[in-house]
Design a protein around this motif. Sequence first.
Motif, PDB file in Angstrom:
ATOM      1  N   VAL A  40       0.844  -1.185   0.000  1.00  0.00           N
ATOM      2  CA  VAL A  40       0.000   0.000   0.000  1.00  0.00           C
ATOM      3  C   VAL A  40       0.880   1.236   0.000  1.00  0.00           C
ATOM      4  N   GLY A  41       0.518   2.234  -0.794  1.00  0.00           N
ATOM      5  CA  GLY A  41       1.189   3.520  -0.766  1.00  0.00           C
ATOM      6  C   GLY A  41       2.475   3.550  -1.561  1.00  0.00           C
ATOM      7  N   VAL A  42       3.196   4.647  -1.362  1.00  0.00           N
ATOM      8  CA  VAL A  42       4.427   4.907  -2.111  1.00  0.00           C
ATOM      9  C   VAL A  42       5.508   3.889  -1.771  1.00  0.00           C
ATOM     10  N   MET A  47       9.044  -0.565  -3.265  1.00  0.00           N
ATOM     11  CA  MET A  47       9.530  -1.920  -3.013  1.00  0.00           C
ATOM     12  C   MET A  47       9.247  -2.824  -4.209  1.00  0.00           C
ATOM     13  N   ALA A  48       8.078  -2.668  -4.818  1.00  0.00           N
ATOM     14  CA  ALA A  48       7.742  -3.477  -5.986  1.00  0.00           C
ATOM     15  C   ALA A  48       8.684  -3.160  -7.144  1.00  0.00           C
TER      16      ALA A  48
END
Length: 102
Positions: A40-42, A47-48
């Motif tokens: 979720v989020g930035v 991380m992705a």
Amino acid sequence: MRLKGSQWCQSTIPARRRRCKVRVRRLSRRRRRSVEAAPVGVMGIEMAMKNLKLYLENRSIIEENEKLRKKALLLHQENQVLMFELQKKLSHNHHSRLEVSC
């Protein structure tokens, strides 16, 4: 005596209420885990992206490694052939010298 799941629910819960609470808990746990696992989020996006970059780098390293393995195998085979030819020449020269000296 062992009871099946449906028999246990029917025997321990009154007739008006036939749901088994264990199944509801498992379902809620699954939902909770899937929500927690989703980035979720930035920070999740960062991380992705890092994960994707590392994965692609890893794949390229693996491909390069496979190419080098094939090249090493061919060089080893060539070396074996050359060694065989050299041994054949040396043994032929050794036999011819023995014939000359006799």
